[in-house]
Design a protein around this motif. Structure first.
Motif, PDB file in Angstrom:
ATOM      1  N   GLN A  37     -51.985  23.738  16.574  1.00 25.07           N
ATOM      2  CA  GLN A  37     -51.005  22.945  15.839  1.00 25.07           C
ATOM      3  C   GLN A  37     -51.290  21.472  16.097  1.00 25.07           C
ATOM      4  OE1 GLN A  37     -46.861  23.463  16.990  1.00 25.07           O
ATOM      5  NE2 GLN A  37     -46.121  22.867  14.981  1.00 25.07           N
ATOM      6  N   ARG A  38     -51.692  20.769  15.045  1.00 25.18           N
ATOM      7  CA  ARG A  38     -51.900  19.331  15.170  1.00 25.18           C
ATOM      8  C   ARG A  38     -50.546  18.637  15.235  1.00 25.18           C
ATOM      9  NH1 ARG A  38     -57.120  17.720  13.996  1.00 25.18           N
ATOM     10  NH2 ARG A  38     -58.445  19.304  13.052  1.00 25.18           N
ATOM     11  N   PRO A  39     -50.482  17.455  15.836  1.00 26.59           N
ATOM     12  CA  PRO A  39     -49.217  16.718  15.884  1.00 26.59           C
ATOM     13  C   PRO A  39     -48.632  16.542  14.488  1.00 26.59           C
ATOM     14  CG  PRO A  39     -50.841  15.679  17.315  1.00 26.59           C
ATOM     15  CD  PRO A  39     -51.572  16.754  16.562  1.00 26.59           C
ATOM     16  N   GLY A  40     -47.376  16.944  14.322  1.00 22.98           N
ATOM     17  CA  GLY A  40     -46.705  16.837  13.031  1.00 22.98           C
ATOM     18  C   GLY A  40     -47.058  17.930  12.047  1.00 22.98           C
ATOM     19  N   GLY A  41     -47.912  18.839  12.450  1.00 26.97           N
ATOM     20  CA  GLY A  41     -48.347  19.898  11.547  1.00 26.97           C
ATOM     21  C   GLY A  41     -47.769  21.252  11.906  1.00 26.97           C
ATOM     22  N   HIS A  42     -48.310  22.279  11.296  1.00 28.32           N
ATOM     23  CA  HIS A  42     -47.867  23.635  11.573  1.00 28.32           C
ATOM     24  C   HIS A  42     -49.016  24.424  12.185  1.00 28.32           C
ATOM     25  CE1 HIS A  42     -49.699  23.700   7.578  1.00 28.32           C
ATOM     26  NE2 HIS A  42     -50.019  24.954   7.830  1.00 28.32           N
TER      27      HIS A  42
ATOM     28  N   SER B   9     -38.205  20.119   2.768  1.00 24.24           N
ATOM     29  CA  SER B   9     -39.100  19.714   3.854  1.00 24.24           C
ATOM     30  C   SER B   9     -38.326  18.951   4.923  1.00 24.24           C
ATOM     31  CB  SER B   9     -40.254  18.872   3.318  1.00 24.24           C
ATOM     32  OG  SER B   9     -39.761  17.779   2.582  1.00 24.24           O
ATOM     33  N   ASN B  10     -37.314  18.234   4.480  1.00 27.22           N
ATOM     34  CA  ASN B  10     -36.444  17.500   5.398  1.00 27.22           C
ATOM     35  C   ASN B  10     -35.001  17.695   4.978  1.00 27.22           C
ATOM     36  OD1 ASN B  10     -37.919  15.652   7.436  1.00 27.22           O
ATOM     37  ND2 ASN B  10     -39.072  15.425   5.561  1.00 27.22           N
ATOM     38  N   LEU B  39     -38.743  19.148  19.399  1.00 24.30           N
ATOM     39  CA  LEU B  39     -39.803  18.159  19.575  1.00 24.30           C
ATOM     40  C   LEU B  39     -40.585  18.411  20.856  1.00 24.30           C
ATOM     41  CD1 LEU B  39     -41.023  15.616  18.332  1.00 24.30           C
ATOM     42  CD2 LEU B  39     -39.462  14.273  19.754  1.00 24.30           C
ATOM     43  N   VAL B  89     -37.417  21.552  13.981  1.00 24.71           N
ATOM     44  CA  VAL B  89     -38.212  21.990  12.833  1.00 24.71           C
ATOM     45  C   VAL B  89     -38.137  23.510  12.768  1.00 24.71           C
ATOM     46  CG1 VAL B  89     -40.509  22.108  11.812  1.00 24.71           C
ATOM     47  CG2 VAL B  89     -39.768  20.007  12.960  1.00 24.71           C
ATOM     48  N   GLN B 107     -45.022  24.614   6.054  1.00 22.12           N
ATOM     49  CA  GLN B 107     -45.024  23.266   6.631  1.00 22.12           C
ATOM     50  C   GLN B 107     -43.772  22.992   7.449  1.00 22.12           C
ATOM     51  OE1 GLN B 107     -47.499  21.199   6.527  1.00 22.12           O
ATOM     52  NE2 GLN B 107     -48.809  22.055   4.947  1.00 22.12           N
ATOM     53  N   ARG B 110     -37.654  20.133   8.558  1.00 23.86           N
ATOM     54  CA  ARG B 110     -37.133  19.338   9.668  1.00 23.86           C
ATOM     55  C   ARG B 110     -35.648  19.120   9.445  1.00 23.86           C
ATOM     56  NH1 ARG B 110     -39.285  16.423  13.533  1.00 23.86           N
ATOM     57  NH2 ARG B 110     -41.376  16.631  12.635  1.00 23.86           N
TER      58      ARG B 110
END
Lengths: 110, 114
Positions: A37-42, B9-10, B39, B89, B107, B110
């Protein structure tokens, strides 16, 4: 799902150094999968191991499944900044929910 | 569809409001999973569907959380009377039946509760 413990939780390395994360289970696993999982990704699927003692390679990544099928490791040779992210192992299937390890956060310092 | 689709998505909502999160899995994938990720944390398993039935609801944090899946396809995760600790998320994954298949993730949504 079968419970897996993943260590370390965080790993800081200098760019170019090697990195290894481990998944351990108290019970025999039918298979194990690895995700990144990349930062901010899934999470994205990397590979699956099924056989006892299996070793698979993807460029600089080497994945191993223990002989007893109770542990697995992911080793990255000569890390690059693109390797940054969280690496998860996953076991389980069939009628069970998928149980992920807590993941190892790889932080690379240039 | 080509991949797992989640909407919105948000989402920003006020404390105490209800929210619905949607997951549209890959066509033909019978297994669908919901996870919550705070987080910097790992993936907290919430619920799993096989077809329209949910064999494993053990991960739902409280009775404010519920989920359904209709037609073996779209799933909705509902959080009633949202609390600030629900902010995270929410990720959905699907895969074909069988233990040796990879999971495909959306995806994520959030959710921020203010």
């Amino acid at each position: 799902g079968q419970q897996v413990m993943q260590i370390p939780q965080y790993q800081h390395v200098q760019e170019g150094e090697d990195f290894t994360t481990y998944c351990n289970s108290s019970t025999t696993l039918s298979n194990i999968q690895w995700y990144k999982q990349r930062p901010g990704g899934h999470p994205v699927f990397l590979i699956q191991l099924v056989k006892s003692g299996e070793v698979k390679k993807q460029k600089r990544l080497t994945f191993q499944f223990g002989e007893a099928k109770k542990n697995s490791s992911l080793h990255i040779t000569a890390t690059q900044t693109t390797d940054v992210g969280t690496y998860f192992c996953l076991s389980g299937g069939g009628a069970d929910g998928l149980t992920f390890g807590k993941g190892t956060h790889l932080i690379i310092q240039p | 569809g080509a991949g797992v689709s989640q909407s919105p998505s948000n989402k920003v909502t006020e404390k105490g409001k209800d929210v619905e999160l949607r997951c549209d899995p890959i066509s033909g994938h019978t297994a669908l999973y919901w996870y919550r990720q705070s987080l910097g944390q790992g993936l907290e398993f919430l619920i799993y569907f096989q077809g329209n039935s949910a064999p494993d609801k053990s991960g739902l944090p409280s009775d404010r959380f519920s989920a359904e899946r209709t037609g073996g396809s779209v799933s909705t995760l509902t959080i009633q009377r949202t609390q600030q600790e629900d902010s995270a998320v929410y990720l959905c994954a699907s895969r074909q039946q069988g233990s040796a298949t990879e999971a495909f993730f959306g995806q994520g949504t959030r959710l921020t509760v203010v």
